[in-house]
Design a protein around this motif. Structure first.
Motif, PDB file in Angstrom:
ATOM      1  N   LEU A   1     102.426  63.761 144.391  1.00  0.00           N
ATOM      2  CA  LEU A   1     102.873  64.929 145.136  1.00  0.00           C
ATOM      3  C   LEU A   1     104.139  64.570 145.908  1.00  0.00           C
ATOM      4  CD1 LEU A   1      99.506  66.292 146.649  1.00  0.00           C
ATOM      5  CD2 LEU A   1     100.694  67.078 144.583  1.00  0.00           C
ATOM      6  N   SER A   2     104.969  65.585 146.142  1.00  0.00           N
ATOM      7  CA  SER A   2     106.195  65.391 146.925  1.00  0.00           C
ATOM      8  C   SER A   2     106.136  66.278 148.157  1.00  0.00           C
ATOM      9  CB  SER A   2     107.424  65.767 146.086  1.00  0.00           C
ATOM     10  OG  SER A   2     107.527  64.928 144.953  1.00  0.00           O
ATOM     11  N   PRO A   3     106.561  65.762 149.297  1.00  0.00           N
ATOM     12  CA  PRO A   3     106.454  66.553 150.529  1.00  0.00           C
ATOM     13  C   PRO A   3     107.365  67.765 150.523  1.00  0.00           C
ATOM     14  CG  PRO A   3     107.691  64.534 150.919  1.00  0.00           C
ATOM     15  CD  PRO A   3     107.143  64.436 149.527  1.00  0.00           C
ATOM     16  N   GLY A   4     106.875  68.837 151.140  1.00  0.00           N
ATOM     17  CA  GLY A   4     107.729  69.999 151.342  1.00  0.00           C
ATOM     18  C   GLY A   4     108.723  69.764 152.458  1.00  0.00           C
ATOM     19  N   ALA A   5     108.349  68.864 153.379  1.00  0.00           N
ATOM     20  CA  ALA A   5     109.244  68.456 154.462  1.00  0.00           C
ATOM     21  C   ALA A   5     108.901  67.022 154.826  1.00  0.00           C
ATOM     22  CB  ALA A   5     109.077  69.370 155.675  1.00  0.00           C
ATOM     23  N   GLY A   6     109.879  66.315 155.365  1.00  0.00           N
ATOM     24  CA  GLY A   6     109.645  64.930 155.761  1.00  0.00           C
ATOM     25  C   GLY A   6     109.935  63.948 154.641  1.00  0.00           C
ATOM     26  N   THR A   7     109.694  62.658 154.919  1.00  0.00           N
ATOM     27  CA  THR A   7     110.005  61.602 153.960  1.00  0.00           C
ATOM     28  C   THR A   7     108.842  60.623 153.832  1.00  0.00           C
ATOM     29  OG1 THR A   7     111.031  60.222 155.678  1.00  0.00           O
ATOM     30  CG2 THR A   7     112.486  61.711 154.449  1.00  0.00           C
ATOM     31  N   VAL A   8     108.743  60.029 152.641  1.00  0.00           N
ATOM     32  CA  VAL A   8     107.789  58.957 152.364  1.00  0.00           C
ATOM     33  C   VAL A   8     108.589  57.771 151.859  1.00  0.00           C
ATOM     34  CG1 VAL A   8     105.760  58.243 151.059  1.00  0.00           C
ATOM     35  CG2 VAL A   8     106.012  60.646 151.743  1.00  0.00           C
ATOM     36  N   ARG A   9     108.403  56.618 152.495  1.00  0.00           N
ATOM     37  CA  ARG A   9     109.090  55.401 152.072  1.00  0.00           C
ATOM     38  C   ARG A   9     108.073  54.294 151.858  1.00  0.00           C
ATOM     39  NH1 ARG A   9     114.523  54.938 152.874  1.00  0.00           N
ATOM     40  NH2 ARG A   9     114.423  52.735 153.422  1.00  0.00           N
ATOM     41  N   VAL A  10     108.252  53.542 150.791  1.00  0.00           N
ATOM     42  CA  VAL A  10     107.401  52.400 150.468  1.00  0.00           C
ATOM     43  C   VAL A  10     108.301  51.177 150.347  1.00  0.00           C
ATOM     44  CG1 VAL A  10     105.876  51.352 148.769  1.00  0.00           C
ATOM     45  CG2 VAL A  10     105.654  53.788 149.308  1.00  0.00           C
ATOM     46  N   ALA A  11     108.066  50.192 151.213  1.00  0.00           N
ATOM     47  CA  ALA A  11     108.858  48.960 151.210  1.00  0.00           C
ATOM     48  C   ALA A  11     110.351  49.259 151.202  1.00  0.00           C
ATOM     49  CB  ALA A  11     108.462  48.081 150.028  1.00  0.00           C
ATOM     50  N   GLY A  12     110.738  50.248 151.985  1.00  0.00           N
ATOM     51  CA  GLY A  12     112.143  50.584 152.109  1.00  0.00           C
ATOM     52  C   GLY A  12     112.685  51.544 151.074  1.00  0.00           C
ATOM     53  N   LEU A  13     111.887  51.912 150.079  1.00  0.00           N
ATOM     54  CA  LEU A  13     112.315  52.833 149.031  1.00  0.00           C
ATOM     55  C   LEU A  13     111.843  54.244 149.335  1.00  0.00           C
ATOM     56  CD1 LEU A  13     111.502  50.896 145.721  1.00  0.00           C
ATOM     57  CD2 LEU A  13     113.767  51.294 146.702  1.00  0.00           C
ATOM     58  N   ASP A  14     112.745  55.216 149.270  1.00  0.00           N
ATOM     59  CA  ASP A  14     112.337  56.608 149.343  1.00  0.00           C
ATOM     60  C   ASP A  14     111.580  56.967 148.074  1.00  0.00           C
ATOM     61  OD1 ASP A  14     113.410  57.577 151.841  1.00  0.00           O
ATOM     62  OD2 ASP A  14     115.399  57.290 150.968  1.00  0.00           O
ATOM     63  N   VAL A  15     110.410  57.569 148.220  1.00  0.00           N
ATOM     64  CA  VAL A  15     109.620  57.967 147.061  1.00  0.00           C
ATOM     65  C   VAL A  15     110.239  59.230 146.471  1.00  0.00           C
ATOM     66  CG1 VAL A  15     107.353  58.673 146.224  1.00  0.00           C
ATOM     67  CG2 VAL A  15     107.540  56.959 148.040  1.00  0.00           C
ATOM     68  N   GLY A  16     110.693  59.114 145.233  1.00  0.00           N
ATOM     69  CA  GLY A  16     111.323  60.242 144.546  1.00  0.00           C
ATOM     70  C   GLY A  16     111.408  59.960 143.066  1.00  0.00           C
ATOM     71  N   ARG A  17     111.964  60.885 142.320  1.00  0.00           N
ATOM     72  CA  ARG A  17     111.998  60.755 140.859  1.00  0.00           C
ATOM     73  C   ARG A  17     112.666  59.471 140.394  1.00  0.00           C
ATOM     74  NH1 ARG A  17     113.558  66.851 138.654  1.00  0.00           N
ATOM     75  NH2 ARG A  17     111.652  67.893 139.394  1.00  0.00           N
ATOM     76  N   ARG A  18     113.782  59.113 141.033  1.00  0.00           N
ATOM     77  CA  ARG A  18     114.533  57.953 140.569  1.00  0.00           C
ATOM     78  C   ARG A  18     113.849  56.634 140.900  1.00  0.00           C
ATOM     79  NH1 ARG A  18     120.470  59.065 142.872  1.00  0.00           N
ATOM     80  NH2 ARG A  18     119.186  59.682 144.666  1.00  0.00           N
TER      81      ARG A  18
END
Length: 253
Positions: free
Chosen positions: A56-73
């Motif tokens: 799932l992707s947030p409608g607002a805000g950010t999720v980061r894992v070990a410094g990486l933004d969670v996203g398609r790329r």
């Protein structure tokens, strides 16, 4: 300071039917921490976990894992760094032998030869299942299958291990054995659980999610002995269990 292993900042999410499951959740987990995620059914715990590896992707805000933004790329790398162990081990075991199940992930990631063998053996050793490497998973007990499911995640050498109700459906001996294994792992851990004694035993810190909002973030002992918070958010200790006499948080009891 280095980036936290997990950082959720202002994460909000609504499902297509309009149900708002998360409202501006902030959660930071530092390297080496073991954190329990507590809350009643419908609190948003599963929705939160599904954000950690990009399902799932947030409608607002950010999720980061070990410094990486969670996203398609970044999905492939994020999913290597975040290992999720589901409640039902049969969701993760589908090969003919334990060895093949544990090897599946790294083999698909291009690991081969001696390095693949080393990683598989190390993961099985970590969960006490090396002697069962050539057994079909469906010949194992439920508790053994859960340990193999954990090995299928550990073999990827994740930076964050996420466990969904790890003690569910285990007999007392299997529950104790799994606790000893989890306490011995050198990995950052987020454990979603309704098993409050297990949270006290395994996780020095607890975060309580209720109606999509973080309502408590403190030492597990403090959360479980806060009667007002427990009552307000439908958290109940098992009959006869008293955190004040159970031993220190994180103890091997």
């Amino acid at each position: 300071m280095s980036d936290p292993v997990l950082a959720l900042d202002g994460v909000a999410f609504a499902y297509p039917d309009g149900h708002q499951a998360l409202f501006g959740v902030d959660l930071h987990v530092e390297r080496g921490e073991r954190v329990a995620l507590l809350g009643p059914n419908g609190a948003g715990k599963t929705t939160l976990v599904l954000h950690l590896n990009g399902i799932l992707s947030p409608g607002a805000g950010t999720v980061r894992v070990a410094g990486l933004d969670v996203g398609r790329r970044t999905l492939a790398e994020v999913r290597r760094r975040v290992g999720v162990v589901f409640q039902d081990p049969d969701d993760q075991l589908f090969m003919g032998t334990v060895r093949d199940d544990v090897a599946f992930g790294p083999r698909n990631a291009g690991v081969r030869g001696a390095e693949l063998d080393r990683r598989v053996e190390a993961a099985l050793e970590q969960v006490g299942m090396a002697a069962y490497a050539d057994r079909p998973p469906h010949h194992l007990s439920f508790g053994q299958r859960r340990r193999v499911a954990i090995a299928t995640v550990l073999v990827m050498e994740p930076e964050l291990l996420v466990l969904d109700e790890p003690s569910s459906n285990l007999d007392p001996a299997s529950r104790r054995e799994l606790a000893e294994i989890l306490l011995g792992l050198d990995v950052t851990m987020l454990m979603v659980t309704h098993d409050l004694p297990y949270a006290l035993q395994l996780c020095p810190r607890s975060v309580v999610l209720s109606d999509g909002v973080v309502v408590a973030d403190a030492a597990t002992y403090d959360v479980l002995t806060d009667e007002a918070t427990m009552a307000a958010h439908r958290l109940e200790l098992p009959f006869g269990f008293d955190p004040r006499t159970a031993g220190r948080p994180g103890a091997r009891w």
